[in-house]
Enzyme design. Structure first.
Site, PDB file in Angstrom:
ATOM      1  N   GLY A 239      50.506  39.063 -10.352  1.00  0.00           N
ATOM      2  CA  GLY A 239      50.575  37.734 -10.956  1.00  0.00           C
ATOM      3  C   GLY A 239      51.356  37.747 -12.260  1.00  0.00           C
TER       4      GLY A 239
ATOM      5  CG  LEU B 259      53.996  35.379  -9.911  1.00  0.00           C
ATOM      6  CD1 LEU B 259      54.165  34.541  -8.645  1.00  0.00           C
ATOM      7  CD2 LEU B 259      54.015  36.869  -9.559  1.00  0.00           C
TER       8      LEU B 259
ATOM      9  CG  HIS C 228      56.892  38.831 -10.213  1.00  0.00           C
ATOM     10  ND1 HIS C 228      56.577  38.621 -11.533  1.00  0.00           N
ATOM     11  CD2 HIS C 228      56.344  40.019  -9.879  1.00  0.00           C
ATOM     12  CE1 HIS C 228      55.860  39.640 -11.976  1.00  0.00           C
ATOM     13  NE2 HIS C 228      55.703  40.501 -11.001  1.00  0.00           N
TER      14      HIS C 228
ATOM     15  CD  GLN D 132      66.949  50.060  -9.690  1.00  0.00           C
ATOM     16  OE1 GLN D 132      67.663  49.374  -8.966  1.00  0.00           O
ATOM     17  NE2 GLN D 132      67.431  50.760 -10.712  1.00  0.00           N
TER      18      GLN D 132
ATOM     19  CB  VAL E  69      65.385  40.235 -12.458  1.00  0.00           C
ATOM     20  CG1 VAL E  69      65.856  38.902 -13.026  1.00  0.00           C
ATOM     21  CG2 VAL E  69      65.538  40.246 -10.929  1.00  0.00           C
TER      22      VAL E  69
ATOM     23  CB  SER F  29      53.703  40.678 -16.394  1.00  0.00           C
ATOM     24  OG  SER F  29      54.207  40.365 -15.123  1.00  0.00           O
ATOM     25  NE  ARG F  30      51.160  46.472 -19.093  1.00  0.00           N
ATOM     26  CZ  ARG F  30      51.049  47.066 -17.904  1.00  0.00           C
ATOM     27  NH1 ARG F  30      52.108  47.390 -17.217  1.00  0.00           N
ATOM     28  NH2 ARG F  30      49.852  47.311 -17.393  1.00  0.00           N
TER      29      ARG F  30
END
Ligand code: PAF
Length: 285
Positions: free
Chosen positions: A31, A33, A37, A150, A178, A188-189
């Site tokens: 999640g 996202l 993602h 990746q 990306v 996400s961090r």
């Protein structure tokens, strides 16, 4: 788009798609996202006819004292992003659903050859948690294809090994990293970074890019490439380097020389305050 919170409902939806002759794709996520993602969902849609996205912050891949409790959770936005990206199914189980007997005495899958180095050296139980949950997701959803980013290079190498060693029918696809327009790998961090840390974190991409260009220009000595890779990161006072390595892309073994015909990758991890970021670049095709 169907949202399933039980294993039975998710299994049934994926099975129905398979029986209808559709190729099933899976994008496993935790999640929070971001566009990285979304690119994985788009890749799954390009390769298959029915895309399932799992959203599950997997407790067994976090060690004691890591960010399991504060890991960003944004279900409503995530569901909107999945819908907009054209996902067919979102599987969002609870921890109790996935680990009905608790996590302490759960069954685990291990890929020892690839789980004790780099991220695994710093997070000793991380990869058995990843391998276990991904194998469980494969069993529940039986995907033809599963798409991973990746950015988590070691993770995708390890999941490829697990899939090969256990003769699983799922094909692992690795989608390129990306990046933000300035080069920072999407993660996400990244939301944890202060503005100064965010600026310092650009040194990861700068080091990787310098290493890649050195190899393109003919540098084949892996130690010299490591020094080029480390320099921009070590010059940042906000950054604490965990590792900067040049390795074989499949075995993750350290390389002395970079040769054409052998897949080499540069891996980095550094801490910016309490936030650990990883990044990588392929040095040869
Ligand atoms: O990469 C991630 O987000 C996680 O490690 C994964 C593959 C979804 C397993 O929990």
């Amino acid at each position: 788009m169907q949202v399933a919170v039980t294993i039975a409902a998710a299994r049934e939806a994926a099975l129905r798609a398979g029986k209808a002759g559709l190729r099933v794709g899976l994008v496993p996520t935790m999640g929070a996202l971001h566009p990285g993602h979304v690119a994985l969902i788009e890749e799954s849609r390009r390769l298959t006819d029915f895309t399932a996205v799992s959203i599950f912050v997997n407790p067994t891949q976090f060690g004691p004292g890591e960010d399991y409790d504060r890991y960003p959770r944004a279900l409503a936005e995530d569901l909107r992003a999945c819908e907009a990206a054209g996902a067919d199914l979102v599987f969002h189980p609870s921890a109790e659903e996935m680990y009905p007997r608790g996590t302490a005495a759960a069954t685990f899958v291990e890929v020892p050859a690839l789980s004790r180095v780099f991220e695994g050296a710093i997070r000793p139980t991380h990869f058995r948690g990843v391998a276990t949950v991904v194998l469980a997701l494969f069993e529940i959803l039986r995907p033809d294809v599963a798409v991973f980013g990746q950015k988590d290079f070691q993770q995708q190498a390890l999941l490829r090994r697990m899939t090969a060693d256990l003769h699983l029918a799922t094909t692992i696809v690795t989608h390129p990293i990306v990046r933000e327009p300035d080069g920072l790998a999407m993660s996400s961090r990244n939301v944890y970074l202060t503005p100064e840390q965010r600026r310092a974190a650009l040194s990861l991409h700068q080091g990787l890019e310098a290493a890649r260009l050195a190899v393109v220009a003919g540098e084949a000595d892996a130690d010299r490439v490591r020094r080029i890779l480390r320099a921009p990161i070590e010059s940042q006072k906000e950054a604490t380097l965990d590792y900067a390595e040049v390795v074989d892309a499949e075995t993750l073994g350290k390389l002395d020389h970079i040769e054409t015909g052998r897949s080499a990758v540069a891996l980095v991890a550094a801490r910016f305050g309490t936030t650990r970021l990883i990044d990588n670049v392929r040095l040869t095709e």
